[in-house]
Enzyme design. Structure first.
Site, PDB file in Angstrom:
ATOM      1  N   ASN A   9       0.866  -1.188   0.000  1.00 41.97           N
ATOM      2  CA  ASN A   9       0.000   0.000   0.000  1.00 41.97           C
ATOM      3  C   ASN A   9       0.901   1.236   0.000  1.00 41.97           C
ATOM      4  O   ASN A   9       1.502   1.554   1.011  1.00 41.97           O
ATOM      5  CB  ASN A   9      -0.900  -0.046   1.249  1.00 41.97           C
ATOM      6  CG  ASN A   9      -1.722   1.218   1.412  1.00 41.97           C
ATOM      7  OD1 ASN A   9      -1.811   2.040   0.499  1.00 41.97           O
ATOM      8  ND2 ASN A   9      -2.331   1.377   2.581  1.00 41.97           N
ATOM      9  N   LYS A  11       0.034   4.295  -0.357  1.00 35.70           N
ATOM     10  CA  LYS A  11      -0.622   5.484   0.227  1.00 35.70           C
ATOM     11  C   LYS A  11      -0.379   6.711  -0.665  1.00 35.70           C
ATOM     12  O   LYS A  11      -0.455   6.621  -1.875  1.00 35.70           O
ATOM     13  CB  LYS A  11      -0.117   5.699   1.660  1.00 35.70           C
ATOM     14  CG  LYS A  11      -0.179   4.427   2.494  1.00 35.70           C
ATOM     15  CD  LYS A  11       0.090   4.649   3.938  1.00 35.70           C
ATOM     16  CE  LYS A  11       0.008   3.320   4.669  1.00 35.70           C
ATOM     17  NZ  LYS A  11       0.057   3.437   6.099  1.00 35.70           N
ATOM     18  N   HIS A  98      -9.495   1.200   4.934  1.00 29.06           N
ATOM     19  CA  HIS A  98      -8.207   1.351   5.620  1.00 29.06           C
ATOM     20  C   HIS A  98      -8.374   2.290   6.811  1.00 29.06           C
ATOM     21  O   HIS A  98      -9.169   3.235   6.759  1.00 29.06           O
ATOM     22  CB  HIS A  98      -7.166   1.899   4.628  1.00 29.06           C
ATOM     23  CG  HIS A  98      -5.776   1.855   5.165  1.00 29.06           C
ATOM     24  ND1 HIS A  98      -5.304   2.796   6.043  1.00 29.06           N
ATOM     25  CD2 HIS A  98      -4.781   0.959   4.985  1.00 29.06           C
ATOM     26  CE1 HIS A  98      -4.057   2.497   6.368  1.00 29.06           C
ATOM     27  NE2 HIS A  98      -3.713   1.379   5.745  1.00 29.06           N
ATOM     28  N   GLU A 170      -5.334  -4.832  10.767  1.00 28.22           N
ATOM     29  CA  GLU A 170      -4.265  -3.846  10.946  1.00 28.22           C
ATOM     30  C   GLU A 170      -4.513  -3.062  12.225  1.00 28.22           C
ATOM     31  O   GLU A 170      -5.274  -2.082  12.218  1.00 28.22           O
ATOM     32  CB  GLU A 170      -4.255  -2.864   9.771  1.00 28.22           C
ATOM     33  CG  GLU A 170      -4.055  -3.517   8.424  1.00 28.22           C
ATOM     34  CD  GLU A 170      -3.489  -2.531   7.415  1.00 28.22           C
ATOM     35  OE1 GLU A 170      -2.353  -2.744   7.002  1.00 28.22           O
ATOM     36  OE2 GLU A 170      -4.150  -1.547   7.087  1.00 28.22           O
ATOM     37  N   GLY A 245       2.885  -1.154   4.275  1.00 35.57           N
ATOM     38  CA  GLY A 245       2.986   0.249   3.866  1.00 35.57           C
ATOM     39  C   GLY A 245       4.431   0.587   3.532  1.00 35.57           C
ATOM     40  O   GLY A 245       4.926   0.333   2.437  1.00 35.57           O
TER      41      GLY A 245
HETATM   42  C1  PEP Z   1      -0.794   0.137   6.296  1.00 34.60           C
HETATM   43  O1  PEP Z   1      -1.159   1.245   6.601  1.00 34.60           O
HETATM   44  O2  PEP Z   1      -1.490  -0.566   5.551  1.00 34.60           O
HETATM   45  C2  PEP Z   1       0.467  -0.335   6.854  1.00 34.60           C
HETATM   46  C3  PEP Z   1       0.504  -1.555   7.252  1.00 34.60           C
HETATM   47  O3  PEP Z   1       1.497   0.583   6.968  1.00 34.60           O
HETATM   48  P1  PEP Z   1       2.963   0.312   7.580  1.00 34.60           P
HETATM   49  O4  PEP Z   1       3.429  -1.019   7.069  1.00 34.60           O
HETATM   50  O5  PEP Z   1       3.780   1.443   7.075  1.00 34.60           O
HETATM   51  O6  PEP Z   1       2.795   0.303   9.065  1.00 34.60           O
END
Ligand code: PEP
Length: 266
Positions: A9, A11, A98, A170, A245
């Protein structure tokens, strides 16, 4: 043989098309020859880069995902993206609900439910994100929050479409996001912490949808997953992949996570 789904992801982190194309090219090059059929990998660039990245990975094993989607086909909806636009760019997946959408942009379960239904109607596989905040965890609300999010976001989904859904657990406190975690230290869930909740989610899915569907829905873990901690997490039976992410923003960081899934999937 275990199945895994690993998603990147991006973002709003890769803002220039040329950069997104270059990262996607590198990831596809690095993983195309090593991917096995039980490990699926998708990347979700921002909208401006979706089509170009879609063209770059066309014909490779890498799949494309949208980061969000509106629940109507088209119309006067300023700033939204239609499911048809995601399909046109080559998406197979769409991330929905999300935490950043829920907690920064105020998306509710019933709104997300409409998006899940629309995605399924259109043939896009929804990656439904759920998870509790640091405060909810402290207050002992984790299971209630997750149960409510699952029940409401997955209300009234036709039985025959349920096998298209992926869940991403998450925990918000583990996501590398200072806006969501202004006062708490961001740390990955330990394999034990993640396992407890994944087992809870699995039971919920089985109770709600029956053995056949509930046992087979893939549940990703997300929240600061990276090379150094992915193996411990992916080793857990009910963790069927990761939504990543920060560590999906280069082939160098993303590949070791995919390699861990390939190894564990053998
Ligand atoms: C996300 O937001 O989907 C995520 C898991 O971010 P990160 O891996 O940067 O914590």
């Amino acid at each position: 043989m275990r199945k895994f789904i690993i998603g990147g992801n991006w973002k709003c982190q890769v803002t220039i098309v040329e950069e997104a194309v270059s990262i996607a090219t590198e990831i596809a090059k690095e993983i195309n020859d090593i991917l096995t059929e039980n490990v699926e990998v998708f990347i979700a660039p921002s909208y401006n880069a979706l089509y170009s990245v879609g063209q770059v990975i066309k014909g490779t094993k890498l799949k494309l995902a949208g980061q969000n989607m509106y629940f109507r086909d088209k119309g006067a909806f300023t700033g939204e993206i239609s499911p048809d636009s995601l399909l046109d760019a080559g998406c197979e997946y769409v991330i929905l609900g999300h935490s950043e959408r829920r907690r920064i942009f105020g998306e509710t379960d019933s709104y997300i439910n409409q998006k899940v239904k629309k995605a399924l109607e259109k043939g896009l596989k929804p990656v439904l994100c759920i998870g509790e905040t640091a405060k909810e965890k402290e207050e002992g609300q984790t299971e209630t929050v997750i149960q409510t999010q699952i029940e409401n976001s997955l209300a009234d989904i036709p039985q025959e479409q349920l096998n298209q859904i992926i869940i991403a657990y998450e925990p918000v406190w583990a996501i590398d996001n200072k806006f969501l975690n202004p006062d708490s230290e961001i740390k990955t869930a330990t394999p034990e912490e993640a396992e407890k909740i994944h087992v809870f989610i699995r039971k919920l899915l089985i109770n709600k949808f029956g053995d056949n569907v509930g046992k087979n829905i893939l549940i990703q873990y997300g929240g600061s997953m990276k090379a150094s901690n992915c193996e411990g997490l992916l080793n857990i039976a009910d963790i069927n992949g990761g939504l990543i992410g920060g560590a999906s923003l280069s082939a160098e960081k993303f590949k070791p996570i995919i390699e861990a899934a390939i190894k564990l999937g053998k």
